[in-house]
Design a protein around this motif. Structure first.
Motif, PDB file in Angstrom:
ATOM      1  N   ARG A 197      40.666  66.618  14.008  1.00  0.00           N
ATOM      2  CA  ARG A 197      39.417  66.384  14.286  1.00  0.00           C
ATOM      3  C   ARG A 197      39.451  65.380  15.380  1.00  0.00           C
ATOM      4  NH1 ARG A 197      34.739  67.011  10.453  1.00  0.00           N
ATOM      5  NH2 ARG A 197      34.819  64.768  10.515  1.00  0.00           N
ATOM      6  N   VAL A 198      38.804  65.480  16.530  1.00  0.00           N
ATOM      7  CA  VAL A 198      38.655  64.509  17.560  1.00  0.00           C
ATOM      8  C   VAL A 198      37.291  64.001  17.601  1.00  0.00           C
ATOM      9  CG1 VAL A 198      39.096  64.139  20.004  1.00  0.00           C
ATOM     10  CG2 VAL A 198      40.601  65.522  18.817  1.00  0.00           C
ATOM     11  N   LEU A 199      37.239  62.739  17.571  1.00  0.00           N
ATOM     12  CA  LEU A 199      35.770  62.087  17.775  1.00  0.00           C
ATOM     13  C   LEU A 199      35.853  61.274  19.104  1.00  0.00           C
ATOM     14  CD1 LEU A 199      32.797  61.247  17.045  1.00  0.00           C
ATOM     15  CD2 LEU A 199      33.728  59.568  15.537  1.00  0.00           C
ATOM     16  N   ILE A 241      35.633  70.444  27.650  1.00  0.00           N
ATOM     17  CA  ILE A 241      36.482  70.249  26.630  1.00  0.00           C
ATOM     18  C   ILE A 241      35.436  71.075  25.588  1.00  0.00           C
ATOM     19  CG2 ILE A 241      37.870  68.285  26.994  1.00  0.00           C
ATOM     20  CD1 ILE A 241      35.437  66.474  25.707  1.00  0.00           C
ATOM     21  N   PHE A 242      34.383  70.976  25.614  1.00  0.00           N
ATOM     22  CA  PHE A 242      33.445  71.838  24.626  1.00  0.00           C
ATOM     23  C   PHE A 242      33.508  73.178  24.402  1.00  0.00           C
ATOM     24  CE2 PHE A 242      30.986  68.236  26.264  1.00  0.00           C
ATOM     25  CZ  PHE A 242      31.381  67.136  25.295  1.00  0.00           C
ATOM     26  N   ASP A 243      34.473  73.939  25.609  1.00  0.00           N
ATOM     27  CA  ASP A 243      34.855  75.086  25.425  1.00  0.00           C
ATOM     28  C   ASP A 243      36.091  75.388  24.560  1.00  0.00           C
ATOM     29  OD1 ASP A 243      32.821  76.063  26.855  1.00  0.00           O
ATOM     30  OD2 ASP A 243      33.734  75.304  28.690  1.00  0.00           O
ATOM     31  N   LEU A 244      36.720  74.332  24.109  1.00  0.00           N
ATOM     32  CA  LEU A 244      38.135  74.391  23.722  1.00  0.00           C
ATOM     33  C   LEU A 244      37.989  74.744  22.176  1.00  0.00           C
ATOM     34  CD1 LEU A 244      39.774  71.146  24.903  1.00  0.00           C
ATOM     35  CD2 LEU A 244      40.348  73.432  25.593  1.00  0.00           C
ATOM     36  N   SER A 260      32.030  72.448  18.409  1.00  0.00           N
ATOM     37  CA  SER A 260      32.031  71.171  18.931  1.00  0.00           C
ATOM     38  C   SER A 260      30.559  70.816  19.227  1.00  0.00           C
ATOM     39  CB  SER A 260      32.758  71.506  20.513  1.00  0.00           C
ATOM     40  OG  SER A 260      31.940  72.327  21.395  1.00  0.00           O
ATOM     41  N   ILE A 261      30.417  69.620  19.234  1.00  0.00           N
ATOM     42  CA  ILE A 261      29.074  68.763  19.443  1.00  0.00           C
ATOM     43  C   ILE A 261      29.321  67.825  20.689  1.00  0.00           C
ATOM     44  CG2 ILE A 261      27.274  67.228  18.255  1.00  0.00           C
ATOM     45  CD1 ILE A 261      28.218  68.405  15.527  1.00  0.00           C
ATOM     46  N   ALA A 262      28.440  67.952  21.590  1.00  0.00           N
ATOM     47  CA  ALA A 262      28.238  67.148  22.809  1.00  0.00           C
ATOM     48  C   ALA A 262      26.939  66.476  22.693  1.00  0.00           C
ATOM     49  CB  ALA A 262      28.344  67.668  24.172  1.00  0.00           C
ATOM     50  N   LEU A 263      26.957  65.018  22.716  1.00  0.00           N
ATOM     51  CA  LEU A 263      25.608  64.436  22.458  1.00  0.00           C
ATOM     52  C   LEU A 263      25.391  63.445  23.528  1.00  0.00           C
ATOM     53  CD1 LEU A 263      23.301  64.279  20.352  1.00  0.00           C
ATOM     54  CD2 LEU A 263      24.499  62.273  19.334  1.00  0.00           C
ATOM     55  N   PHE A 264      24.168  63.607  24.299  1.00  0.00           N
ATOM     56  CA  PHE A 264      23.844  62.779  25.425  1.00  0.00           C
ATOM     57  C   PHE A 264      24.802  62.805  26.675  1.00  0.00           C
ATOM     58  CE2 PHE A 264      22.437  59.896  21.527  1.00  0.00           C
ATOM     59  CZ  PHE A 264      21.450  60.689  21.296  1.00  0.00           C
ATOM     60  N   ILE A 265      25.808  63.730  26.730  1.00  0.00           N
ATOM     61  CA  ILE A 265      26.732  63.438  27.839  1.00  0.00           C
ATOM     62  C   ILE A 265      26.172  63.768  29.166  1.00  0.00           C
ATOM     63  CG2 ILE A 265      29.042  64.276  28.578  1.00  0.00           C
ATOM     64  CD1 ILE A 265      28.929  63.428  25.600  1.00  0.00           C
ATOM     65  N   PRO A 266      26.312  62.757  30.184  1.00  0.00           N
ATOM     66  CA  PRO A 266      25.750  62.766  31.494  1.00  0.00           C
ATOM     67  C   PRO A 266      26.494  63.783  32.075  1.00  0.00           C
ATOM     68  CG  PRO A 266      26.429  60.445  30.965  1.00  0.00           C
ATOM     69  CD  PRO A 266      26.885  61.496  29.936  1.00  0.00           C
ATOM     70  N   ASP A 281      34.873  70.216  14.921  1.00  0.00           N
ATOM     71  CA  ASP A 281      36.221  69.817  15.285  1.00  0.00           C
ATOM     72  C   ASP A 281      36.352  68.794  16.260  1.00  0.00           C
ATOM     73  OD1 ASP A 281      37.344  71.604  13.318  1.00  0.00           O
ATOM     74  OD2 ASP A 281      36.820  73.218  14.593  1.00  0.00           O
ATOM     75  N   LEU A 282      35.316  68.845  17.156  1.00  0.00           N
ATOM     76  CA  LEU A 282      35.250  67.850  18.343  1.00  0.00           C
ATOM     77  C   LEU A 282      33.742  67.436  18.539  1.00  0.00           C
ATOM     78  CD1 LEU A 282      36.327  66.834  21.058  1.00  0.00           C
ATOM     79  CD2 LEU A 282      35.895  68.663  22.129  1.00  0.00           C
ATOM     80  N   PHE A 283      33.684  66.108  18.588  1.00  0.00           N
ATOM     81  CA  PHE A 283      32.385  65.387  18.666  1.00  0.00           C
ATOM     82  C   PHE A 283      32.563  64.582  19.831  1.00  0.00           C
ATOM     83  CE2 PHE A 283      28.615  64.521  16.134  1.00  0.00           C
ATOM     84  CZ  PHE A 283      27.858  63.910  17.322  1.00  0.00           C
TER      85      PHE A 283
END
Ligand SMILES: [Zn+2]
Lengths: 72, 272
Positions: free
Chosen positions: B3-5, B113-116, B120-126, B173-175
């Motif tokens: 898991r990657v944070l 990376i969120f397609d990997l 996956s969770i993406a929060l507030f990404i510019p 798995d990815l945040f």
């Protein structure tokens, strides 16, 4: 390592509890290490000498933020 | 699978993390890497830099090079004569009822990376999915003066922290999450109010401690900035040419040198 002396001081209980938690979360070994760290920063680094921001300083910050597209 | 944070701390400055001895931010291994330059601004700039980190591609390839967009056509016309000669275009367009919006994932031309991984969770990404409300709030606050601005930066930060800690409980798995406090306060306080900036760094260190308690041991925690912050002669702070990274595991192969390197490093970690 520099010689240390033992100092006994009383601090409010709630403050002590806050410091214990803060020391743990911010990655310090214990409350002693954390208190020394904060006091060192306070006494030894010029980073803690607060300057007062003038109107002119404020304008310069706004200019900077405008140039980076942060504000209108 | 590991898991990657990813804790994205905008403008977290390598020199300050070291100077202020923030071990929690340095984790097991840490370093600096060469930040990516925005073609439009000629120096590292937040949306293009983060989009490079999440895609492994340069801004020319991924297509994001600013916060705001009016859509493809109007963005293009704005840079050409005669519109390019007109000042305060944004105000004029606003009066005409034409509002810009923040760039989003639809405009990113390549994989992220969120397609990997499906979880996956993406929060507030510019550049990818940043909400507009904090921008509006900060924009209003600065009109009332610098103190109100600083107060609002902290309010926005606390809101981000709370939202993040809630979402951390979900399955993933990815945040990846983004915090802007070191950048916003850096521009204001790099020279004139460093104590305020130190408080922000300490708060980010504390957040890392809280996160570590809430995540399983086998999670790879990557702390990352898109660029640093340097003092300027005019008393403000501006983006420096390198970013900060650190990880909580002894992975010798994790050695980013440039912003484009992160994509494959994250991909490799996810496959472990
Ligand atoms: Zn940035």
């Amino acid at each position: 390592m520099e010689e240390e002396i033992e100092v006994k001081i009383s601090i409010p209980k709630t403050l002590y509890e806050k410091l214990v938690k803060e020391a743990e979360d911010t990655g310090f070994k214990d409350i002693r290490e954390f208190i020394i760290y904060v006091l060192e920063q306070l006494v030894e680094t010029s980073d803690f000498e607060g300057e007062v921001m003038s109107k002119e300083d404020e304008e310069k910050v706004k200019e900077r933020l405008r140039a980076l597209g942060y504000i209108d | 699978m590991m898991r990657v944070l990813i804790l994205g701390f905008d403008a977290l400055e390598y020199e300050l993390v070291v100077k202020w001895k923030l071990k929690q931010l340095m984790q097991k291994r840490y370093g600096a890497y060469e930040a990516v330059k925005s073609p439009k601004y000629g120096k590292p700039h937040t949306p293009s830099a983060w989009t490079t980190i999440i895609t492994g591609r340069l801004p020319e390839e991924h297509g994001i090079d600013d916060w705001w967009t009016y859509g493809k056509i109007l963005d293009w016309i704005r840079t050409k004569p005669p519109l390019v000669w007109i000042k305060n275009k944004r105000k004029i367009l606003w009066k005409l009822g034409i509002r810009p919006r923040l760039h989003s994932r639809k405009e990113i031309k390549v994989k992220t990376i969120f397609d990997l991984t499906p979880r996956s969770i993406a929060l507030f990404i510019p550049g990818y999915n940043e909400p507009v409300e904090p921008h509006m709030k900060l924009n209003e606050a600065i009109k009332k003066g610098i103190n109100e601005y600083i107060k609002t930066i902290w309010e926005v930060h606390r809101w981000r922290v709370n939202t993040f800690l809630e979402k951390l409980n979900n399955d993933w798995d990815l945040f990846m999450v983004w915090f802007d406090i070191a950048d916003l306060l850096g521009h204001v306080c790099m020279v004139k109010c460093r104590k305020e900036l130190w408080k922000a760094y300490l708060d980010l260190a504390r957040l890392v401690g809280i996160v570590k308690k809430k995540t399983p041991e086998d999670t790879l925690i990557i702390i990352l900035s898109d660029h640093g912050m340097k003092p300027m002669p005019d008393g403000t702070g501006d983006h420096s040419e390198y970013g900060f990274w650190s990880i909580n595991k002894d992975l010798e192969w994790f050695n980013p040198k440039k912003a484009v390197d992160f994509y494959s490093l994250i991909e490799k970690a996810l496959k472990m």
